[in-house]
Design a protein around this motif. Sequence first.
Motif, mmCIF file in Angstrom:
data_model
loop_
_atom_site.group_PDB
_atom_site.id
_atom_site.type_symbol
_atom_site.label_atom_id
_atom_site.label_comp_id
_atom_site.label_asym_id
_atom_site.label_seq_id
_atom_site.Cartn_x
_atom_site.Cartn_y
_atom_site.Cartn_z
ATOM 1 N N LEU A 135 0.814 -1.219 0.000
ATOM 2 C CA LEU A 135 0.000 0.000 0.000
ATOM 3 C C LEU A 135 0.850 1.272 0.000
ATOM 4 N N PRO A 136 1.868 1.396 0.869
ATOM 5 C CA PRO A 136 2.646 2.648 0.831
ATOM 6 C C PRO A 136 3.296 2.899 -0.531
ATOM 7 N N LEU A 137 3.800 1.841 -1.175
ATOM 8 C CA LEU A 137 4.442 1.984 -2.480
ATOM 9 C C LEU A 137 3.436 2.366 -3.560
ATOM 10 N N LEU A 138 2.310 1.667 -3.606
ATOM 11 C CA LEU A 138 1.302 1.949 -4.625
ATOM 12 C C LEU A 138 0.629 3.301 -4.384
ATOM 13 N N ARG A 139 0.448 3.658 -3.130
ATOM 14 C CA ARG A 139 -0.133 4.967 -2.825
ATOM 15 C C ARG A 139 0.725 6.094 -3.387
ATOM 16 N N ASP A 140 2.042 5.941 -3.257
ATOM 17 C CA ASP A 140 2.941 6.971 -3.782
ATOM 18 C C ASP A 140 3.033 6.911 -5.308
ATOM 19 N N ASP A 141 3.147 5.699 -5.859
ATOM 20 C CA ASP A 141 3.276 5.549 -7.314
ATOM 21 C C ASP A 141 2.049 6.068 -8.053
ATOM 22 N N TRP A 142 0.868 5.825 -7.501
ATOM 23 C CA TRP A 142 -0.370 6.219 -8.163
ATOM 24 C C TRP A 142 -0.948 7.517 -7.602
ATOM 25 N N ALA A 143 -0.245 8.165 -6.672
ATOM 26 C CA ALA A 143 -0.679 9.437 -6.069
ATOM 27 C C ALA A 143 -2.094 9.325 -5.498
ATOM 28 N N LEU A 144 -2.302 8.332 -4.638
ATOM 29 C CA LEU A 144 -3.618 8.065 -4.068
ATOM 30 C C LEU A 144 -3.806 8.827 -2.756
ATOM 31 N N SER A 145 -5.031 9.247 -2.469
ATOM 32 C CA SER A 145 -5.369 9.701 -1.121
ATOM 33 C C SER A 145 -5.486 8.477 -0.214
ATOM 34 N N ASN A 146 -5.474 8.705 1.101
ATOM 35 C CA ASN A 146 -5.622 7.586 2.025
ATOM 36 C C ASN A 146 -6.999 6.938 1.902
ATOM 37 N N GLY A 147 -8.028 7.767 1.616
ATOM 38 C CA GLY A 147 -9.355 7.201 1.428
ATOM 39 C C GLY A 147 -9.412 6.272 0.227
ATOM 40 N N THR A 148 -8.784 6.684 -0.893
ATOM 41 C CA THR A 148 -8.765 5.836 -2.086
ATOM 42 C C THR A 148 -7.945 4.574 -1.852
#
Length: 408
Positions: free
Chosen positions: A23-36
């Motif tokens: 999750l931390p890697l994909l959140r940064d790679d895809w520029a996701l909010s925590n909700g998404t």
Amino acid sequence: MIAVMCLCEVLSMAAYGCYPALLPLLRDDWALSNGTAGWISSAFFVGYVAAVPVLTGATDRVDARRVYIGSLTLIALATLGFGSFATGPLSAGLFQALAGAGFAGSYMPGLKILSDHVRGPKASRAVASYTACFSLGAGLSVWLAGLVAAAGGWQAGFWTAGASAAAALVLALVAVPATPPPAPAAGIRHRPWWMPPDFRPVLRNRRAIAYTLAYAGHCWEMFGLRSWLVAFLVHAGAAAAWASSLGGAIIASGILTSFFGNEMAMRLGRRRWITVAMSVTAVLAGVTAAVAGAPLALVLVVVAAYNLMVMADSASLTAGAVAESDPSVRGAAMAMHALLGFGGAILSPITFGLALDGAGGDGDPLGWAAGFAVLALGGLAGLAAFRRIGGGGPPPTVTISRGDGGNG
């Protein structure tokens, strides 16, 4: 038989922890909010809840082995598909939902296969072994995904998990026996296998439903914690690669208290032990919230203790629901158990992420404190329902062996 089902479970669960670990890697790679990011995690459980009434309920009407084999195939294909084709939240959510649907036809149907073949005094410990291996498989999946992704990227993590699920499929084809459905009890007419079962006989059994409602609170805490654990450890100061290893070890340690909790339930009685365990778990959720800004070493100690207590009632809740259910509708009872339990799992990762965003974001200890407070409230709601509903109702239609410890 117990060893085969537990090994299949652990191998198939390699897919389960991939996304939370990365999750931390994909959140940064895809520029996701925590909700998404939380929504993608919850998509797994959306697929699970959508499929579980049909797939688990079908085991009262068709050979459970057929459901199990088909579902392991779906897990393998969905996980390999995530690694090969996911490019953002929508495609990731789709593959997560498909993997969750596969899990719906493997976890509880696997438990039904086991409970149908292992009876008598060994039944409670067989259920405890199976549910404890859930923690082992979840922990290993987080550790493996982080390890492989550090060397070959997040796609390699999903490909490895898909290969592990394929290995479970091969083992099941070779070693899992046929498990034909039981004859329906007098007055009960089964629907076609592809329709959800009639839940009315299940809902009339107050003592079984009480375990299921408590299980919903348990799943709210367990899956909320597991979905955000690695990200929380990164916030606390752990490097991303180490955070997945630490998170995997913490999750896997739950196997210890799952066994311990089952033994305590046999000595104290299930109801008494579940009440104690869920109460202590809520307190530890609050303590975890309080140390969200503390040094990493203290965070590790507290969150590890919290995880251990989350798992302390897991085997007892599922064993209680199985023991109190009518054998002729046990598949429907287990479908309801999974449906309500994993319904909590859908909402808790999203709610945690929204609380995190609303209280300052992942860089603010107050945000993490809000997330863990949300988990505590869900667990307490499950405990309240268990105490209110579980004391009454007609006696169970199945005899409980002395070794099962009864209801306390």
